[in-house]
Design a protein around this motif. Structure first.
Motif, short mmCIF file in Angstrom:
data_model
loop_
_atom_site.label_atom_id
_atom_site.label_comp_id
_atom_site.label_asym_id
_atom_site.label_seq_id
_atom_site.Cartn_x
_atom_site.Cartn_y
_atom_site.Cartn_z
N UNK A 13 11.98 0.37 -6.37
CA UNK A 13 11.03 1.20 -7.13
C UNK A 13 11.13 2.68 -6.78
N UNK A 14 11.55 2.98 -5.55
CA UNK A 14 11.56 4.38 -5.12
C UNK A 14 10.19 4.86 -4.71
N UNK A 15 9.28 3.94 -4.52
CA UNK A 15 7.92 4.23 -4.09
C UNK A 15 7.45 3.05 -3.25
N UNK A 16 6.51 3.26 -2.38
CA UNK A 16 6.05 2.18 -1.52
C UNK A 16 5.12 1.23 -2.28
N UNK A 17 5.03 0.02 -1.78
CA UNK A 17 4.12 -0.95 -2.37
C UNK A 17 2.68 -0.48 -2.21
N UNK A 18 2.37 0.13 -1.09
CA UNK A 18 1.02 0.69 -0.87
C UNK A 18 0.71 1.74 -1.92
N UNK A 19 1.65 2.63 -2.22
CA UNK A 19 1.42 3.67 -3.22
C UNK A 19 1.15 3.05 -4.59
N UNK A 20 1.87 1.99 -4.93
CA UNK A 20 1.64 1.31 -6.20
C UNK A 20 0.26 0.68 -6.22
N UNK A 21 -0.12 0.04 -5.13
CA UNK A 21 -1.45 -0.57 -5.03
C UNK A 21 -2.52 0.49 -5.22
N UNK A 22 -2.34 1.65 -4.60
CA UNK A 22 -3.33 2.72 -4.72
C UNK A 22 -3.42 3.26 -6.15
N UNK A 23 -2.30 3.29 -6.86
CA UNK A 23 -2.30 3.78 -8.24
C UNK A 23 -2.85 2.76 -9.23
N UNK A 24 -2.51 1.50 -9.02
CA UNK A 24 -2.76 0.50 -10.05
C UNK A 24 -3.98 -0.38 -9.83
N UNK A 25 -4.47 -0.46 -8.61
CA UNK A 25 -5.63 -1.29 -8.32
C UNK A 25 -6.80 -0.42 -7.93
N UNK A 26 -7.99 -0.99 -7.95
CA UNK A 26 -9.17 -0.25 -7.53
C UNK A 26 -10.16 -1.20 -6.86
N UNK A 27 -11.13 -0.64 -6.22
CA UNK A 27 -12.21 -1.42 -5.63
C UNK A 27 -11.74 -2.41 -4.58
N UNK A 28 -12.35 -3.58 -4.62
CA UNK A 28 -12.06 -4.61 -3.63
C UNK A 28 -10.63 -5.12 -3.72
N UNK A 29 -10.08 -5.18 -4.93
CA UNK A 29 -8.69 -5.63 -5.10
C UNK A 29 -7.75 -4.69 -4.36
N UNK A 30 -7.99 -3.39 -4.49
CA UNK A 30 -7.15 -2.40 -3.80
C UNK A 30 -7.32 -2.53 -2.29
N UNK A 31 -8.56 -2.64 -1.83
CA UNK A 31 -8.81 -2.75 -0.38
C UNK A 31 -8.15 -3.97 0.22
N UNK A 32 -8.26 -5.10 -0.48
CA UNK A 32 -7.68 -6.33 0.02
C UNK A 32 -6.16 -6.28 0.03
N UNK A 33 -5.57 -5.77 -1.04
CA UNK A 33 -4.11 -5.66 -1.11
C UNK A 33 -3.58 -4.73 -0.02
#
Length: 144
Positions: A42-62
């Motif tokens: 992807x050229x980006x970290x999985x954490x960065x994708x999680x921060x961009x695409x998820x929110x709330x509890x889903x983001x925190x848990x991921x």
């Protein structure tokens, strides 16, 4: 990794989507390898994708899953730092981490804590607690 990297953004927030499947099925070792491969693809970290695409509890848990898979000691050091830095400390979180990790990897957590906080875990405990509670926590982390 490529399937998740190429997945439409709206599928990443789907509880049955490719990201959820990865987080639910991979062991920490597999998740760490997946995350490394994802960054290459992807050229980006999985954490960065999680921060961009998820929110709330889903983001925190991921984030928690991924951070813990990459470095459990850094993950727990961060939790301890946040708990001890909170006004009045979050005693239940401090207790849970110290008690559950004291015989596993507390030495590594203490080192990561010092790097993060700029002072030892013992110093933080001494400045935030008192009495028998302080003595017990210090004993559990191997400090007197």
């Amino acid at each position: 990794a490529k399937a998740v990297a190429d997945a439409p953004a709206d599928s990443l927030n789907d509880p049955e989507g490719p990201l959820a499947v990865v987080l639910q099925t991979l062991s920490p070792l597999q998740l760490r390898a997946f995350s490394d491969e994802y960054a290459k693809v992807k050229g980006d970290t999985l954490i960065a994708t999680v921060e961009k695409e998820l929110s709330g509890l889903s983001q925190s848990l991921a984030r928690a899953f991924i951070e813990c898979a990459h470095s459990p000691s850094a993950f727990y050091a961060k939790l301890l730092h946040n708990a001890l830095s909170a006004h009045g400390s979050k005693d239940h979180q401090v207790q849970r981490i110290i008690v559950t990790r004291c015989e596993r990897d507390l030495g590594a957590i203490k080192a990561a804590y010092e790097g993060l906080a700029g002072k030892s875990l013992a110093e933080s405990i001494k400045s935030d607690t008192t009495g028998a509670y302080q003595a017990l926590l210090l004993s559990l982390i191997g400090e007197q």
